[in-house]
Design a protein around this motif. Structure first.
Motif: not given
Ligand SMILES: NC(=O)C1=CN([C@@H]2O[C@H](COP(=O)(O)OP(=O)(O)OC[C@H]3O[C@@H](n4cnc5c(N)ncnc54)[C@H](O)[C@@H]3O)[C@@H](O)[C@H]2O)C=CC1
Ligand SMILES: O=C(O)CCC(=O)C(=O)O
Length: 436
Positions: A269-270, A273, A292, A294-295
């Motif tokens: 997650n840019e 997190i 959920n 972060a991807a």
């Protein structure tokens, strides 16, 4: 509450056999290569170098237990005392399905170097059992831990060799080990292990100490590399005791943890997190999968995320030359033991990536273990603030000393740490072997 309080949680985080990286050399071969790299810097002590290539004592034990269904299971366990020249052996106990004698020898060797590099009055040791603890019931796990402790009881003790937690073990494991050793001896021996629960003579701050040391080393490296912590991008592999706590401390200091990975998921997650939320998820679900905040990303993409700090905090052999060629970081801070192969070290050096080596970066844990051992002996316990302040002083001064040698000799920090440590160990060895 600690993520290490329940062994079923620890077991679920182990990652099974997946951590064996077929692209990496055996850990002991990496350790020998690292020792060889120090040879030119040893002067007259070079004649003792073979000492470091031969573990002093290697114990292989059979650990039989009765399983809950009445069958008998056998596990292979180890305790290796790599070197005892500077004091009793010290190093953790690993419960993992891929533990081998080769791995435990290397882990013990790294403990010798780490303890000497930091200046702790210990030799190096490590132990383990080849077992997937998540496959055992609580009763089976306890019987296995007790039998293993009795078997290695031949060589451990508060003034001989002092185990501590490592992958797959925790404060509860240490409590059972302390109790078993004490029962066999006929008197309570709190100093036989560290990383114990506070109620049994454990130390405040030990749980967090390794991750704290990782963060402190990153901070010091950032000063030399002109990397402000505020907004620095951090990528962390391994989200257990070391990786999870380090990630939390980075975030608390204003850094942005943009990717985390464990054996169940690799996430990015840019925007940064929420680490406490991820830790709470892992405590409840046993792994990052399903979190959920972060991807999911591909593991190989993880290694090439652009960041200021890359923190391998899982297991050995993760940064191979191939991955070293692709990383886009300024600093690697080794939370794990042995995560970078010697050939990958060369690639990183050539690419100008600073590597803060395991024997420095993850030494916070054994440093507070030392504090615990001292507190147990004196039966006088320090506050958490005192412990954290002493830890910071030791870590920063070890970092500075190693940095200084690296500058003087124009070598990487790992070689500098090995130079300091090998001098200390071999000097002690030579002094013990000489007539006046
Ligand atoms: N616990 C301690 O005080 C110290 C630990 N270390 C080292 O730090 C490393 C981690 O230890 P702990 O955090 O204590 O263990 P842990 O059992 O608490 O956590 C290990 C983590 O690594 C992850 N992992 C396992 N296989 C993986 C894979 N293939 N890919 C990605 N992640 C994977 C697990 O999911 C878990 O998050 C080890 O190398 C250990 O020797 C070093 C110094 C002290
Ligand atoms: O705390 C200790 O005694 C040892 C910790 C450990 O196993 C390590 O530093 O790798």
């Amino acid at each position: 509450m600690s993520m290490h309080d329940d062994n079923s949680g620890a077991s679920a985080r182990l990652g099974g056999l997946s951590y064996l990286n077929p692209a990496a050399p055996e850990p002991w071969a990496s350790f020998i290569e690292q020792i060889e790299r120090v040879r030119p810097y040893l002067g007259p002590l070079e004649r003792w170098i073979e000492t470091l290539k031969h573990p002093k004592r290697t114990l292989i034990v059979d650990v039989p237990i009765e399983r809950d269904d009445g069958t008998i299971a056998h596990f292979e366990g180890y305790r290796v005392q790599h070197n005892l020249s500077r004091g009793p052996g010290k190093g953790g106990i690993r419960f993992h399905p891929a533990v081998t004698l080769n791995e435990v020898m290397a882990l013990a060797g790294w403990m010798t170097v780490k303890n000497a590099a930091i200046g702790l009055p210990f030799g190096g040791a490590k132990g383990g059992i080849r077992v997937d603890p998540s496959s055992l019931s609580k009763g089976e796990l306890q019987r296995m831990t007790r039998r293993y402790t009795s078997e290695i009881g031949l060589i451990i003790g508060p003034d001989r060799d002092i185990p501590a937690p490592d992958v797959g073990t925790n404060a509860k494991t240490m409590a059972v080990m302390m109790d078993t050793f004490s029962m066999n001896r006929g008197g309570t021996a709190t100093g036989v292990v560290t990383g114990k629960p506070i109620a049994l003579g454990g130390s405040l701050g030990r749980q967090e100490a390794t991750g704290r040391g990782v963060y402190l080393c990153a901070r010091e490296a950032g000063k030399h590399q002109h990397i402000p912590m505020e907004g620095a991008r951090v990528v962390v592999q391994g989200f257990g005791n070391v990786g999870g706590i380090a990630a939390r401390l980075f975030r608390a200091a204003g850094a942005r943890v943009i990717a985390i990975a464990d054996h169940t998921a690799t996430l990015a997650n840019e925007a940064g997190i929420d680490i406490p939320a991820a830790q709470a998820w892992v405590a409840e679900h046993g792994g990052l999968a399903g979190f959920n905040g972060a991807a999911p990303i591909d593991i190989e993409d993880f290694w090439q995320l652009e960041c200021e700090y890359l923190v391998p905090a899982a297991l050995e052999g993760q940064i191979t030359p191939e991955r070293a060629n692709r990383v886009r970081t300024r600093v690697v801070v080794e939370g794990a033991n042995g995560p970078t192969t010697p050939a990958a070290d060369d690639v990183l050096r050539d690419r100008g990536v600073l590597v803060v080596p395991d024997v420095l970066a993850n030494a916070g844990g054994v440093t507070v273990s030392y504090f615990e051992w001292v507190q147990d002996f004196s039966s006088f316990f320090w506050t958490e603030d005192e412990i954290n302040a002493r830890l910071e002083r030791i870590m920063v001064s070890a970092y500075d000393a190693i940095w200084q040698v690296a500058q003087e000799k124009q070598v990487p920090l790992r070689t500098a740490a090995f130079i300091i440590a090998c001098h200390r160990v071999l000097e002690a060895r030579a002094e013990r072997g000489l007539y006046p």
